[in-house]
Design a protein around this motif. Structure first.
Motif: not given
Ligand code: AQP
Length: 351
Positions: A23, A25, A32, A126, A160, A162, A200, A209-213
Motif C-alpha cells: 500500500q 499509505s 516492507n 485498524k 509478511g 501479518d 519486523v 509490528k513495524m508499520s509505515k503509518s
Molecule cells: N513489519 C513488517 N514485517 C514484515 N513484513 C511486513 N510487511 C509490512 N510490514 C511488515 C509486509 O509488507 C507488505 C506490504 O504491506 P502493506 O503496506 O500492504 O500493508 P501492511 O502490512 O499493513 O503494512 P504497514 O507498513 O503496516 O502499512 P500500514 O501502516 O499502512 O497499515 C506485506 O506483504 C506485508 O506483510
C-alpha cells in the motif's frame, strides 16, 4: 493453462505465477523491504512470472491526502525498482489503473460471508474502538485483496506474517466460488511466508509490528532515511540491559533483542544462530553500531537510486502505465470468464 476453468474433479493445472502488493499509505519501511520487497526480487530472480502492484485502492480504505498519495505511489514504484524489481521482467503497476481489481472485488463481495470478514484481525486493529466510523472499504478490504491475487490466477503470494489471515480468506473465497459454480476456476493460492524477517517489529515496542503509518517515526527505519538517521534510530531502539545470548532459545522472552537479531540476520542473509555465534555474550553497545553499519551498507544504494528515479516522475508514470497494460491483458480475460460463469450477459463488442 492458467486461464482454463477446469471441470470439477479434473486436476487443475495452474501455471506458477507470483502476485504481491504494497500500500502507498506512507513511505517504504525496513519491514516492507525485508518482509516483502527483498523477497519479491528473489522470486523474480528464480524466473517465476511475477506481478507486483502498488495497491492504491487499498490505501484509501483509510484517509489519504491526494497529493501525498500520488507522491507515495511514485516513491513506492521507485523503491521497487531501486530494490531490484526490473519492470521489463516483472510487471509493476498501480492497482487503480487496472479496473479488473475493483470489478472482481465486487463479485467477491457477493461470495464472501460477513462472518468471515468479521474475523479479520487487521480490521479490528485498524478500526479500533471506533468501528462505526471506519470506512466500509476497510471492512471489505480482504475481498479486494482476494481479487488482486485471483484476477491473475496467482499461485503464490510472498507476504509478511501479518497477511497470513487474509491469504487464508483468499483461499476460502476461491474455494467457495469454485464449489458454488461447480468449477475449478480459481487456484487455492499458497502464501510464501519465509525467512528471518517475516515480522519486523517496531524499534520502540518489540511486541508491535513495524508499520509505515505508526505515529512515531523512531519506531521504524524508512528506506529514505539517511545514514545518520538510521544509526540514531538503532542507537535509540528499545532493548534490555542483558548481553546477547549464545543460543537462539535465549531470545524467547526478549522481543526487542530478538527483533534486532532477526533484522541483522535478514540483512546479512544468514541465520539467527549465525548472528549469535558472532555477537553472543556482547552487549548492545557493540551490536547496535554493527547493525546500523550493516543496514546503511544495504539500504544506502537503494535510497540513492530511489532519489535518482524520483527526479523523473514522468518516467515512473510511464513504467506504471505500461505495467498496467500488461497486467490488464492477463486479468481482463479471467474477469470476463468469471462474469460468464456467474451468469452475466457479456455482449459488448471488445474495445
Ligand atoms: N513489519 C513488517 N514485517 C514484515 N513484513 C511486513 N510487511 C509490512 N510490514 C511488515 C509486509 O509488507 C507488505 C506490504 O504491506 P502493506 O503496506 O500492504 O500493508 P501492511 O502490512 O499493513 O503494512 P504497514 O507498513 O503496516 O502499512 P500500514 O501502516 O499502512 O497499515 C506485506 O506483504 C506485508 O506483510
Amino acid at each position: 493453462m492458467s486461464e482454463a476453468d477446469n471441470a470439477p474433479g479434473s486436476a487443475p493445472a495452474f501455471t506458477p505465477r507470483v502476485f504481491s502488493g504494497i500500500q502507498p499509505s506512507g513511505g517504504l519501511t525496513l519491514g516492507n523491504y525485508l518482509g516483502a520487497l527483498k523477497r519479491f526480487v528473489e522470486k523474480q530472480e528464480e524466473g517465476i512470472e511475477s506481478i507486483y502492484c502498488i495497491v492504491d485502492l487499498h490505501a484509501i480504505t483509510v484517509w489519504q491526502e491526494p497529493d501525498k498519495l500520488r507522491r507515495a505511489t511514485r516513491e513506492m514504484a521507485a523503491g521497487f525498482i531501486a530494490a531490484g524489481i526490473d519492470p521489463e521482467r516483472s510487471i509493476l503497476f498501480n492497482q487503480s489503473q487496472v479496473s479488473a481489481h475493483a470489478e472482481l472485488a465486487w463479485l467477491f463481495n457477493c461470495v464472501v460471508r460477513m462472518g468471515w470478514l468479521s474475523r479479520m484481525t487487521q480490521f479490528k486493529d485498524k478500526a479500533g474502538k471506533n468501528r462505526e466510523n471506519a470506512s466500509a472499504g476497510l471492512f471489505v478490504y480482504p475481498s479486494l485483496m482476494a481479487a488482486d491475487i485471483l484476477a491473475y490466477h496467482a499461485t503464490h503470494v510472498p507476504v509478511g506474517e501479518d497477511q497470513k489471515q487474509h491469504l487464508e480468506l483468499t483461499r476460502e473465497i476461491a474455494g467457495k466460488f469454485n464449489h458454488d459454480f461447480g468449477v475449478d476456476f480459481f487456484p487455492l493460492t499458497e502464501p510464501l511466508i519465509e525467512g528471518t524477517a517475516t515480522r519486523v517489529m517496531s524499534l520502540r515496542d518489540g511486541t508491535k509490528k513495524m508499520s509505515k503509518s505508526d505515529a512515531s517515526d523512531m519506531s521504524r527505519i524508512n528506506l529514505t532515511d539517511d545514514a545518520d538517521t538510521i544509526a540514531q534510530k538503532f542507537r535509540k531502539a528499545r532493548t534490555d540491559p542483558e548481553p546477547l545470548p549464545e543460543a537462539v532459545e535465549g531470545l524467547a522472552e526478549r522481543p526487542e533483542a530478538r527483533n534486532l537479531v532477526n533484522i541483522y540476520a535478514a540483512l546479512a542473509d544468514c541465520s539467527t544462530a549465525d548472528v549469535l555465534a558472532q555477537f553472543g555474550g556482547q552487549g548492545f553497545g557493540v551490536f547496535k553500531p554493527a547493525l546500523a553499519d550493516l543496514a546503511v551498507e544495504k539500504l544506502s544504494p537503494i535510497n540513492a537510486e530511489m532519489q535518482r528515479l524520483m527526479r523523473d516522475p514522468d518516467e515512473i508514470d510511464r513504467i506504471l502505465g505500461r505495467g498496467a497494460e500488461r497486467a490488464d491483458a492477463i486479468a481482463r480475460p479471467i474477469l470476463e470468464r468469471c462474469y460468464e460463469i456467474m451468469g452475466m450477459v457479456r455482449s459488448r463488442p471488445p474495445r
